[in-house]
Design an enzyme around this catalytic site. Structure first.
Site, PDB file in Angstrom:
ATOM      1  CG  ASP A 112     -11.890  -6.594   6.604  1.00 22.59           C
ATOM      2  OD1 ASP A 112     -11.461  -6.077   7.664  1.00 22.59           O
ATOM      3  OD2 ASP A 112     -12.481  -5.959   5.718  1.00 22.59           O
ATOM      4  CE  LYS A 168       1.678 -17.303  -3.153  1.00 21.96           C
ATOM      5  NZ  LYS A 168       0.877 -18.537  -2.996  1.00 21.96           N
ATOM      6  CG  ASP A 217      -6.863  -4.272   4.168  1.00 21.46           C
ATOM      7  OD1 ASP A 217      -7.783  -4.249   4.991  1.00 21.46           O
ATOM      8  OD2 ASP A 217      -6.861  -3.585   3.127  1.00 21.46           O
ATOM      9  CG  ASP A 256      -1.612 -19.695  -0.936  1.00 19.43           C
ATOM     10  OD1 ASP A 256      -0.795 -19.611   0.000  1.00 19.43           O
ATOM     11  OD2 ASP A 256      -1.327 -20.227  -2.024  1.00 19.43           O
ATOM     12  CE1 TYR A 300      -3.253  -2.754  -0.012  1.00 13.24           C
ATOM     13  CE2 TYR A 300      -3.785  -2.278   2.264  1.00 13.24           C
ATOM     14  CZ  TYR A 300      -3.999  -3.004   1.115  1.00 13.24           C
ATOM     15  OH  TYR A 300      -4.973  -3.977   1.091  1.00 13.24           O
TER      16      TYR A 300
END
Ligand code: NAD
Length: 360
Positions: free
Chosen positions: A255, A195, A251, A227, A146
């Site tokens: 959630d 990852k 993020d 994942d 980001y």
């Protein structure tokens, strides 16, 4: 112990839910012999109305002069409030980004706990929900995808967009240290999510986390690909204690984790810097649809205050007492409207706060 607490009540339900958290903190102070000195500050919409801007230098300086910040939520109805006719950098949310930056808050902590009393709201299979879970997601907040350089350009006549994911060793080390420190106050397990099978930034992340782990021999460390983590969260959330990860991964996963608890009004959060300083606030927004009606659930804010006691003030027994009081009140069958179910007693925001304070 005397602590200075900056209080930003905010907008919408903010003043109602923060008032209840202060009620509970005052009870803790009385019971355990402490003093919390509050400085009330404006930010967000309330600050726009009073000062014309969502965040003033005065608010920043007063926060810096405090031991921690307790905040409600900020913002209004994005369709109808005049605040949303202002340019983006003058809107309530700009205050939120500004204060995080000014205070150097790089670690976002979001506990996700499924209370057995509320397991009916959990969207997972009954046998998974029955096991319960109690985890904390620590998301890096000021770096990663980001914040890297981005551009959109024409390449060989085709519009092409690029985002970059950059992490320095220093940025990874400081969030890893935070994750291990928090794990030491919990069940002493860290799952580092990356990852690393694809990304260089993840390979550096894994190397630095392994180095930091050497200073915390009591903590069990595991690495998990992002994942797989998304799958494990819905398959077996009970396996996690502290999960630490990059900004965008965090993020998305935070959630997902909050959804499986089924109730936004129950979820606290904290944002911390390298010291013990932190800003504590509920995960939800300012809920303009129920503001001023004594309908809001104050528990997320009360649990945020408990996090402040635990992580900023090292008051473990006091934090335990607040969390235990929440469980007691749920056991007694009291519910605000958002978590109401058959056979329970419906109470308003103020009564819920009083009940929790009375159980400390
Ligand atoms: P929201 O979280 O305010 O509301 C979503 C739904 O959840 C609403 O139905 C609301 O009534 C309910 N809800 C939220 N908190 C509750 C509580 N404590 N008790 C009972 N019900 C609760 O999200 P939204 O409607 O998308 O946003 C409203 C405003 O809040 C916007 O201006 C948004 O920008 C702002 N916001 C602020 C923060 C923050 O201050 N950190 C975070 C998210 C959204």
């Amino acid at each position: 112990m005397i602590k200075k607490v900056a209080v930003i009540k905010g907008d919408g339900i903010g003043p109602e839910i923060v008032t209840e958290a202060m009620k509970v903190l005052d009870k803790v102070a009385e019971k355990f012999g402490h003093r919390f000195d509050y400085t009330q500050l404006l930010m967000g919409g309330a600050s726009i109305d009073a000062n014309g801007v969502p965040l003033t230098e005065e608010t920043i300086e007063a926060c810096k002069a405090s031991d921690a910040v307790l905040m409600g939520s900020i913002g209004g109805d994005t369709n109808t409030s005049p605040w949303y006719k202002l340019p983006a950098d003058k809107r309530p949310e700009a205050g939120l980004l500004g204060i995080r930056k000014a205070l150097g808050l790089f670690a976002n902590l979001r506990p996700c706990l499924l209370y057995p009393q509320l397991s009916g709201a959990c969207p997972l299979k009954e046998e998974i929900a029955a096991k319960g879970f109690d985890m904390l997601i620590m998301r890096e907040l000021t770096g990663g995808l980001y914040f890297g350089a981005r551009k959109t350009e024409e390449v060989d006549g085709v519009t092409t967009a690029t985002d970059t994911l950059v992490y320095s060793e220093k940025e990874i080390r400081r969030i890893a240290v935070k994750a291990f420190e928090v794990a030491m106050k919990r069940r002493k397990k860290v799952t580092s999510v990356d990852k690393a099978n694809v990304l260089d930034s993840s390979r550096l992340w894994r190397k630095v986390v392994n180095e930091v782990a050497k200073d915390y021999p009591e903590v069990t460390l595991e690495h998990m690909l992002v994942d797989n983590s998304a799958m494990q969260l819905v398959k077996d959330p009970a396996q996690f204690d502290v999960m630490v990860t990059e900004n965008m991964f965090g993020d998305i996963l935070s959630d997902e984790a909050s959804m499986i608890t089924g109730s936004i009004g129950m979820l606290p959060s904290a944002s911390m810097n390298e010291t013990k300083f932190g800003l504590y606030e509920p995960s939800g927004g300012s809920a303009p649809d129920i503001a001023g009606q004594d309908k809001a659930n104050p528990i997320a804010t009360i649990l945020s205050a408990a996090m402040m006691l635990r992580y900023s003030f090292d008051l473990t027994d006091e934090a335990d007492a607040v969390e235990a009081a929440v469980v007691k009140v749920l056991d007694q069958g009291y519910r605000t409207g958002d978590i109401m179910s058959e056979g329970c007693t419906k109470v308003g925001c103020a009564e819920m706060g009083s009940l929790i304070a009375a159980n400390i």
